[in-house]
Design an enzyme around this catalytic site. Sequence first.
Site, PDB file in Angstrom:
ATOM      1  N   PRO A  44      -1.362  -5.546   4.318  1.00 25.31           N
ATOM      2  CA  PRO A  44      -0.777  -4.625   5.305  1.00 25.31           C
ATOM      3  C   PRO A  44       0.637  -5.016   5.730  1.00 25.31           C
ATOM      4  O   PRO A  44       1.141  -6.091   5.407  1.00 25.31           O
ATOM      5  CB  PRO A  44      -1.743  -4.717   6.498  1.00 25.31           C
ATOM      6  CG  PRO A  44      -2.979  -5.372   5.970  1.00 25.31           C
ATOM      7  CD  PRO A  44      -2.540  -6.247   4.855  1.00 25.31           C
ATOM      8  N   GLU A  45       1.244  -4.127   6.511  1.00 28.57           N
ATOM      9  CA  GLU A  45       2.530  -4.407   7.145  1.00 28.57           C
ATOM     10  C   GLU A  45       2.396  -5.594   8.100  1.00 28.57           C
ATOM     11  O   GLU A  45       1.401  -5.726   8.817  1.00 28.57           O
ATOM     12  CB  GLU A  45       3.003  -3.175   7.921  1.00 28.57           C
ATOM     13  CG  GLU A  45       4.339  -3.375   8.632  1.00 28.57           C
ATOM     14  CD  GLU A  45       4.724  -2.181   9.495  1.00 28.57           C
ATOM     15  OE1 GLU A  45       5.856  -1.697   9.360  1.00 28.57           O
ATOM     16  OE2 GLU A  45       3.891  -1.738  10.318  1.00 28.57           O
TER      17      GLU A  45
END
Length: 335
Positions: A44-45
Amino acid sequence: MAPTVRVAAVQAEPVWLDIEGTTAKTVELIREAAAGGADLMAFPETWIPGYPVFLWSYPVYEQMEFVARYHANSPTLDGEHLRRIREAARDNSVTVVLGFSEKDGGSLYMAQAVIGPDGQILLHRRKLKPTHAERTLFGESDGSGIKVIDTPAGRVGALNCFEHLQPLTKYAMYAQNEQIHVAGWPCLGILGKVPALSPEPIMAASQTYALEGSAFVITATQIMSEAGARQFPTADGGPTPVYTGGGGYARVYGPDSALLTEPLDPATEGIVYADLDLARIDLAKNTVDPAGHYARPDVTRLLFDDRARTPMVRPGELDGELFAPLPEPEPAPAG
């Protein structure tokens, strides 16, 4: 029949504000994905050290303690924590797309790195413009990170979060014949009752990217537990006030926008896998190819500047326009 590419999307909780703990967890997840047969996996970010939930939770003057810890736990591109993750990618022969808060001097950037199965960094990029409250913590980037690259798994690109709502940025990616796109999303277990920030439109944006770009899209997201929410506590020790629970939406969409994976429970950690037949992209583009045969460049075109921009340049480094090299001095007259 062409061989398939197995991809893996991570749905997990980082060890909040802990670079060491999250790096160790990253290495374990790489090993798990490799054991599951993955050729490419997506994180993920700002996976390291976790999404800065405090930006949305408290007034600026109450964030200082968190800001200091976030800086201290953000990795550098050439530091030991990225080195350990690169070694894990190499040792397990997996292409890894990692989201992290990158520390560069006194500044932070919302970065992504594509690490090849030999451990080399194939692409390093930064979020073009942080979203809303993120701008108080992170710096901006330039067009050099809007790039699709060749990897052993195919032509791969990546964007962070609401970059998927920027039509021109997306079009610049589509025009580079992207085959596999990594959509790095943060923890979706916060602000889930705000329509624009809730999981449904975020997944819709990811699915739309697949349809418009005729690309496979891997969505990777963080989750947040009750214990995680207490890492950003209220004055009485309660969970952050923006916590809405769960937040996991790891998925893979096909180039025709079809969902190819069975969703996990939003509060459950795990990895989802999909086997991609890249030949399906040709069929999708045969119907609609907005940056190809379905384009109308005589009507609308994108002006795309992908040059790197830095705060400091030396003579001769700025395209020869403003900083031309100094002329050589005239030789002194004889005698």
